[in-house]
Design a protein around this motif. Sequence first.
Motif, PDB file in Angstrom:
ATOM      1  N   GLY A 127      73.185 -70.193  69.294  1.00  0.00           N
ATOM      2  CA  GLY A 127      72.832 -71.599  69.473  1.00  0.00           C
ATOM      3  C   GLY A 127      71.430 -71.809  69.998  1.00  0.00           C
ATOM      4  N   ARG A 129      67.201 -71.585  70.095  1.00  0.00           N
ATOM      5  CA  ARG A 129      66.245 -72.076  69.106  1.00  0.00           C
ATOM      6  C   ARG A 129      64.917 -71.342  69.188  1.00  0.00           C
ATOM      7  NH1 ARG A 129      68.373 -78.072  70.238  1.00  0.00           N
ATOM      8  NH2 ARG A 129      69.725 -78.275  68.422  1.00  0.00           N
ATOM      9  N   TRP A 152      69.808 -67.690  61.177  1.00  0.00           N
ATOM     10  CA  TRP A 152      69.451 -68.995  61.723  1.00  0.00           C
ATOM     11  C   TRP A 152      69.212 -70.003  60.601  1.00  0.00           C
ATOM     12  CZ3 TRP A 152      64.727 -66.380  64.398  1.00  0.00           C
ATOM     13  CH2 TRP A 152      63.702 -66.136  63.479  1.00  0.00           C
ATOM     14  N   SER A 153      69.290 -71.267  60.957  1.00  0.00           N
ATOM     15  CA  SER A 153      68.928 -72.341  60.042  1.00  0.00           C
ATOM     16  C   SER A 153      67.463 -72.686  60.259  1.00  0.00           C
ATOM     17  CB  SER A 153      69.799 -73.581  60.287  1.00  0.00           C
ATOM     18  OG  SER A 153      69.598 -74.056  61.624  1.00  0.00           O
ATOM     19  N   THR A 171      67.637 -72.459  64.392  1.00  0.00           N
ATOM     20  CA  THR A 171      68.771 -72.457  65.317  1.00  0.00           C
ATOM     21  C   THR A 171      69.667 -71.263  65.041  1.00  0.00           C
ATOM     22  OG1 THR A 171      68.710 -74.880  65.452  1.00  0.00           O
ATOM     23  CG2 THR A 171      70.722 -73.793  66.197  1.00  0.00           C
ATOM     24  N   GLU A 174      73.389 -70.721  62.894  1.00  0.00           N
ATOM     25  CA  GLU A 174      73.615 -71.693  61.834  1.00  0.00           C
ATOM     26  C   GLU A 174      73.192 -71.107  60.486  1.00  0.00           C
ATOM     27  OE1 GLU A 174      73.072 -75.872  64.345  1.00  0.00           O
ATOM     28  OE2 GLU A 174      71.706 -75.396  62.700  1.00  0.00           O
ATOM     29  N   GLU A 175      73.893 -71.518  59.422  1.00  0.00           N
ATOM     30  CA  GLU A 175      73.569 -71.022  58.092  1.00  0.00           C
ATOM     31  C   GLU A 175      72.354 -71.737  57.522  1.00  0.00           C
ATOM     32  OE1 GLU A 175      76.947 -71.420  55.586  1.00  0.00           O
ATOM     33  OE2 GLU A 175      78.115 -69.867  56.613  1.00  0.00           O
ATOM     34  N   SER A 177      70.367 -73.908  54.872  1.00  0.00           N
ATOM     35  CA  SER A 177      70.764 -74.996  53.986  1.00  0.00           C
ATOM     36  C   SER A 177      70.851 -74.469  52.558  1.00  0.00           C
ATOM     37  CB  SER A 177      69.735 -76.121  54.060  1.00  0.00           C
ATOM     38  OG  SER A 177      68.502 -75.691  53.483  1.00  0.00           O
TER      39      SER A 177
END
Length: 215
Positions: A127, A129, A152-153, A171, A174-175, A177
């Motif tokens: 989580g 950044r 990370w995204s 982040t 996170e996957e 996009s």
Amino acid sequence: MSDIPRGPKRDGNQDLIFAMRAGDGCGNSSLSGDMYSAGYHAITNIDYSSVCISTMSARYSSCPGMTWHQMDVSQLSFADASFDVILEKATLDAIMVEEKSPWEVSPETSSFIHQALSEISRCLKPGGRFVSITFAQPFFRKRLYARSVYNWSVRHDSYGEGFEYFVYVMTKGEELSPEDAALEQKLLEEPKSQPASSPTPQDEENNDFLCNINL
């Protein structure tokens, strides 16, 4: 800095800064001091230059919680999941300044950047950044950041008029996009010996400054 939690830092929350540029790290930037004044007190700074670290450590000796370390960004000595936020300001720009063309990064520089980003991802908490501040437009920089191996995204915003700069926020956990995942797949399929793609006239107009910028 809306992506960095506001208010006094809770115990255990840590920020890592390498923010331009003496030795491709925190350098003599005032960013760490500005963030400290804004209430972010658990700040770790790194730079490759021992002279820079010594100078900045003395300058901010009255700031408890702020630490300074000589370190190579591609070989971070911190434990896994050490930081809530890792922030760089033009560090990667400085690493790439000797590249002859922004359209195609040399294998040596590409390998170094991949190692640095892998280390950054490793040191981020779930989580957490990674915030990157740069003049590089998304066409160039997302090619480096949008890789599933970093877990990370990626998103970005731009600021300024005429001479823009960009803030990328990755982040951890996170996957990518669908758009960024497609970009990664496209890059994996491209021949390594060929330029990534040919610029359009609009791309050339928007990005000429990248070939002339002196960091």
